[in-house]
Design an enzyme around this catalytic site. Structure first.
Site, mmCIF file in Angstrom:
data_model
loop_
_atom_site.group_PDB
_atom_site.id
_atom_site.type_symbol
_atom_site.label_atom_id
_atom_site.label_comp_id
_atom_site.label_asym_id
_atom_site.label_seq_id
_atom_site.Cartn_x
_atom_site.Cartn_y
_atom_site.Cartn_z
ATOM 1 N N LYS A 31 -16.174 7.097 -12.268
ATOM 2 C CA LYS A 31 -14.913 7.701 -12.704
ATOM 3 C C LYS A 31 -14.992 8.132 -14.166
ATOM 4 C CE LYS A 31 -12.433 4.064 -11.678
ATOM 5 N NZ LYS A 31 -13.521 3.222 -11.157
ATOM 6 N N ASP A 218 -8.000 7.580 -18.550
ATOM 7 C CA ASP A 218 -8.875 6.632 -17.840
ATOM 8 C C ASP A 218 -8.091 5.344 -17.583
ATOM 9 O OD1 ASP A 218 -11.115 5.636 -16.640
ATOM 10 O OD2 ASP A 218 -12.369 5.588 -18.439
ATOM 11 N N GLU A 219 -8.530 4.541 -16.650
ATOM 12 C CA GLU A 219 -7.888 3.249 -16.339
ATOM 13 C C GLU A 219 -6.387 3.442 -16.103
ATOM 14 O OE1 GLU A 219 -9.805 0.690 -15.992
ATOM 15 O OE2 GLU A 219 -11.561 1.038 -17.261
ATOM 16 N N ARG A 600 -18.887 -5.759 -13.543
ATOM 17 C CA ARG A 600 -19.483 -5.354 -14.829
ATOM 18 C C ARG A 600 -20.992 -5.471 -14.774
ATOM 19 N NH1 ARG A 600 -16.493 -2.162 -15.640
ATOM 20 N NH2 ARG A 600 -15.580 -2.827 -13.684
HETATM 21 N N1 LIG Z 1 -23.946 10.622 -9.855
HETATM 22 C C1 LIG Z 1 -24.474 9.644 -10.589
HETATM 23 N N2 LIG Z 1 -25.800 9.546 -10.749
HETATM 24 C C2 LIG Z 1 -26.358 8.564 -11.466
HETATM 25 N N3 LIG Z 1 -25.657 7.615 -12.117
HETATM 26 C C3 LIG Z 1 -24.323 7.660 -12.018
HETATM 27 C C4 LIG Z 1 -23.670 8.666 -11.271
HETATM 28 N N4 LIG Z 1 -22.332 8.425 -11.368
HETATM 29 C C5 LIG Z 1 -22.178 7.356 -12.144
HETATM 30 N N5 LIG Z 1 -23.356 6.876 -12.558
HETATM 31 C C6 LIG Z 1 -23.603 5.707 -13.407
HETATM 32 O O1 LIG Z 1 -22.960 4.578 -12.810
HETATM 33 C C7 LIG Z 1 -22.418 3.728 -13.801
HETATM 34 C C8 LIG Z 1 -20.937 3.540 -13.578
HETATM 35 O O2 LIG Z 1 -20.226 4.712 -13.898
HETATM 36 P P1 LIG Z 1 -18.811 4.692 -14.595
HETATM 37 O O3 LIG Z 1 -18.809 3.741 -15.708
HETATM 38 O O4 LIG Z 1 -18.428 6.091 -14.853
HETATM 39 O O5 LIG Z 1 -17.967 4.085 -13.386
HETATM 40 P P2 LIG Z 1 -16.420 3.803 -13.318
HETATM 41 O O6 LIG Z 1 -15.969 4.260 -11.969
HETATM 42 O O7 LIG Z 1 -15.740 4.368 -14.483
HETATM 43 O O8 LIG Z 1 -16.414 2.219 -13.354
HETATM 44 P P3 LIG Z 1 -15.217 1.223 -13.790
HETATM 45 O O9 LIG Z 1 -14.261 1.240 -12.638
HETATM 46 O O10 LIG Z 1 -15.882 -0.081 -13.940
HETATM 47 O O11 LIG Z 1 -14.622 1.778 -15.036
HETATM 48 C C9 LIG Z 1 -22.733 4.380 -15.131
HETATM 49 O O12 LIG Z 1 -23.899 3.810 -15.647
HETATM 50 C C10 LIG Z 1 -22.944 5.819 -14.754
HETATM 51 O O13 LIG Z 1 -23.757 6.490 -15.683
HETATM 52 MG MG LIG Z 2 -14.601 3.497 -16.023
#
Ligand SMILES: Nc1ncnc2c1ncn2[C@@H]1O[C@H](COP(=O)(O)OP(=O)(O)OP(=O)(O)O)[C@@H](O)[C@H]1O
Ligand SMILES: [Mg+2]
Length: 722
Positions: A31, A218-219, A600
């Site tokens: 996200k 975000d969040e 995490r």
């Molecule tokens: N398409 C992708 N290819 C490779 N790595 C990815 C891809 N999408 C996300 N990631 C990696 O996965 C990890 C998690 O991504 P991110 O932090 O954006 O998730 P999030 O949904 O925001 O998580 P949270 O809910 O914990 O905030 C990061 O290290 C990100 O770089």
């Molecule tokens: Mg996030």
């Protein structure tokens, strides 16, 4: 802009820049990555000026990380952009236009302790019973109201038929009046007042509505009504609003966060595109399975699928310790071992806990192992004002010529010895070339009033009495005397703000430090104690090197990720927190917090719990947290001897563990043995203390203080390095 590193759904969300977008997805599904790429895409491909973008995150750390990530993609152009938390965004709005609502631009922001002080004054002034209207409770009502954007006038109307609440309404109104008179805002005001300005000043609203062509949050699951309203107002003109969130990670219900904001979004923006992401890129299959299994126990949630292409990975390690100290040691040893054996860096590791009070035992363990760490969202134990003050007293008692310490505490608590007096004392001491403390004995020669002279005499009497005690009392007792005789605790008790309560608790924690010192140190005098402490606190304020272990509460860990995560204090009553044990709604929130914690971790996850825990000098025996019980058994690996996973829960009731698990001891030994170097001072279980004078493989020769030189094989004997 290369979008090939995104999956189809992520790319869809990045490219949908116009209109409303709701991105709802589980942890680690990218996200935040989508938001980052979206910003980069807007600037790079659509040539949107960075100043036309507003991105809101939940913590400053998250904001900095997002800015860094964007800078990584588009370079320094990112600097003009508002990537900030709700609060800092509002402060920027207020700094510019707060004069429109009767404040001046130099307004100050009151923290919790200022709020408490002000609240007490208001309650006193209105002459209402502060036993029935506790300042903390009243502030809670006001804060709730502000989150819902109910001002004091509205509050009064709503509650006019309720005796108690209409009294609170009176306090609310006086409290706001006083804030205004002091040109001050409290934290909740920041958002409410920003909204007030925007609502009542078309020009200002128009300016920001035009400015922010693209808004991202975000969040989003953790926004409250006021925050939602703010975003809504700002986005009205262009309607380009993208919000991302995960209902399973909503952990601020207690601060008014409202899950309805997600539901309402779809109503407010009928043509909103809703995108869901299901692939997790962060964690191993095992960690993901564990997270999914735990959160499935919550009844009030939308079911979500989350899958990963990653390997199964390591099992989740659980470790049960005797107490919080052993827990800390285990974590510190494990980090050190991973660092030595596998080259895992400190920056790859995080220790997460439920409450700030848990950090001290962990800090001490890390310090003992010489592991650098940083606490987020809190101050390191030895950097806290009250701890520094107390140490300054002890230093003066030990060493009266320590001018720095003297200056620190001569008027703490306040005893009428002001800065001017201090300067005069300093002058005399310079002329006479003696310490300031000695000059105090010459009070007659210092050019101050008789009243101040007698204050100075009182001070020297106090310090010399305490100095005399140091030869009679043990360190712990002496510290108690210092806290009592100086009036330090009494001063804190006068105003029972949350801050002051915490301070008192910290000072009590310091007593635990002294107790521990007396238990373990051979020399037990004040001088040795101070030397030990200064080594600890010196290391504490370590340099700017960025290779450190991160310590923070689970709440502050939201949105972050680390290869290795330790979740500490998995005990009923700690996590879940005690008030959740009897309240389903709270319990579900705790479980979401657990889901946040587990997710995490990228590769390795440890969960630790202690049979007994002493916080603030009080020992509690507790059972293992139900959250460990909710994990799939085949995902777990216990590091305790005789405790296969299936048995862990059966043993919930066993309170004190009989002995340390053997391979834990071996770990310890491996590490300790590395420290048994030439010249090290060690303690042998039978021969007492001595110094290492020769080393050959695992055999060392030790000159014992009382037993002569002996040869010891480290494979069989555990030596403590002291
Ligand atoms: N398409 C992708 N290819 C490779 N790595 C990815 C891809 N999408 C996300 N990631 C990696 O996965 C990890 C998690 O991504 P991110 O932090 O954006 O998730 P999030 O949904 O925001 O998580 P949270 O809910 O914990 O905030 C990061 O290290 C990100 O770089
Ligand atoms: Mg996030």
């Amino acid at each position: 802009m290369d979008l090939s590193t995104l999956n189809d759904m992520q790319r869809k969300a990045v490219l949908k820049t116009d209109g409303a977008l709701l991105l709802l997805a589980g942890a680690g599904s990218g996200k935040t990555r989508v938001l980052t790429y979206r910003i980069a895409h807007l600037i790079n491909d659509l040539e949107v000026h960075p100043s036309n973008i507003l991105a809101i995150t939940f913590t400053n750390k998250a904001a900095n990380e997002m800015r860094e990530r964007v800078e990584g993609i588009i370079g320094s152009d990112a600097q003009n952009m508002w990537i900030s938390t709700f609060h800092s965004c509002c402060v920027r709005i207020l700094r510019k236009d707060i004069d429109k609502i009767g404040y001046t631009r130099s307004f100050v922001i009151y923290d919790r302790s200022d709020q408490m002080t002000l609240m007490k004054d208001c309650i006193k002034e209105l002459n209402i019973n502060d036993k029935m209207y506790e300042p903390k409770t009243v502030l809670g009502h006001i804060s709730d109201a502000k989150d819902k954007m109910i001002n004091s006038k509205r509050f009064k109307e709503i509650h006019q038929n309720d005796f108690r609440m209409s009294n609170i309404a009176k306090v609310y109104s006086l409290y706001q009046e006083r804030l205004m008179r002091n040109n001050a805002l409290d934290f909740d005001d920041l958002i409410m007042k920003a909204i007030e300005i925007l609502e009542n000043n078309e020009g200002v609203l128009d300016f920001y509505q035009r400015k922010f062509r693209y808004i991202m949050v975000d969040e989003y699951q953790d926004t409250n009504r006021a925050q939602y309203k703010l975003v809504n107002m700002l986005a009205k003109r262009h309607g380009n609003l993208c919000v991302v969130g995960d209902d399973d990670q909503s952990i601020y219900g207690w601060r008014g966060a409202d899950i309805k904001n997600i539901l309402e979004f779809e109503k407010d923006y009928e043509d909103a595109l809703v995108v869901k992401l299901e692939q997790n890129y962060r964690s191993t299959q095992t960690i993901l399975d564990a997270a999914n299994k735990v959160i499935a126990n919550n009844i009030t949630r939308k079911d979500k699928k989350l899958w990963t292409e990653s390997d199964l990975g390591d099992r989740i390690r659980t470790f049960k310790s005797r107490d919080e100290r052993e827990e800390g040691d285990f974590i510190a040893h494990s980090i050190k071992k991973m660092n030595n054996d596998k080259g895992i860096e400190y920056r790859d590791c995080a220790i997460l806990y439920r409450t700030n009070a848990q950090s001290r035992a962990l800090e001490e363990a890390l310090i003992k192992q010489n592991i650098k760490y940083k606490i987020f969202g809190g101050i390191k134990f030895y950097e806290r004002k009250e701890i520094k003050d107390l140490i300054a007293y002890l230093r003066i008692i030990q060493n009266p010529v320590d001018d720095i310490s003297l200056k620190r505490i001569i008027n703490v608590p306040k005893r009428g010895i002001g800065l001017r007096t201090l300067e005069k004392i300093e002058d005399v001491s310079l002329i006479k070339k003696e310490s300031m403390y000695l000059s105090l004995y010459d009070a007659e020669n210092i050019d101050v009033s008789t009243r101040v002279k007698s204050k100075l005499r009182e001070f020297t009497t106090l310090i010399s009495a305490l100095s005399a005690m140091k030869d009679v009392y043990c360190v712990t007792k002496l510290i108690e005397k210092v806290l009592e005789n100086t009036g330090y605790i009494k001063e804190l008790e006068k105003d029972d703000s949350i801050e002051n309560q915490t301070r008192i608790e910290n000072l009590k924690e310091f007593l635990s430090v002294a107790v521990e010192f007396e238990k373990t140190s051979e020399e037990k005098d004040l001088e040795t104690f101070l030397a030990t402490i200064s080594l600890i606190s010196d290391m504490d304020s370590s340099d700017e090197d960025d290779d450190y272990v991160s310590l923070m509460t689970l709440h502050s860990a939201k949105g972050l990720e680390f290869p290795v995560v330790f979740l500490a204090g998995l005990e009923e009553g700690v996590f879940p927190i005690s008030r959740a044990l009897t309240d389903e709604i709270e319990l579900e929130e705790e479980r979401r917090l657990c889901y946040v914690g587990i997710t995490r971790a990228m590769k390795t996850l440890y969960m630790t719990y202690a049979s007994s825990r002493t916080i603030y000098g009080k020992t509690n025996y507790s059972r293992i947290s139900r959250f460990i019980g909710e994990l799939p058994k085949d995902c777990l690996k216990s590091l305790n001897k005789n405790e296969p996973e299936s048995k862990i829960l059966k043993k919930q009731n066993s309170i004190v563990e009989k002995y340390k698990q053997r391979h834990m001891e071996k770990d310890t030994k491996d590490i300790d043995n590395k420290e048994v170097v030439l010249g090290a001072k060690v303690k042998h279980p039978a021969f007492g203390t001595g110094t290492v004078v020769a080393k050959n493989g695992s055999t060392v020769s030790i000159a014992f203080d009382n037993k002569g030189i002996k040869s010891i094989n480290l494979e069989y004997v555990k030596l403590n390095v002291i």
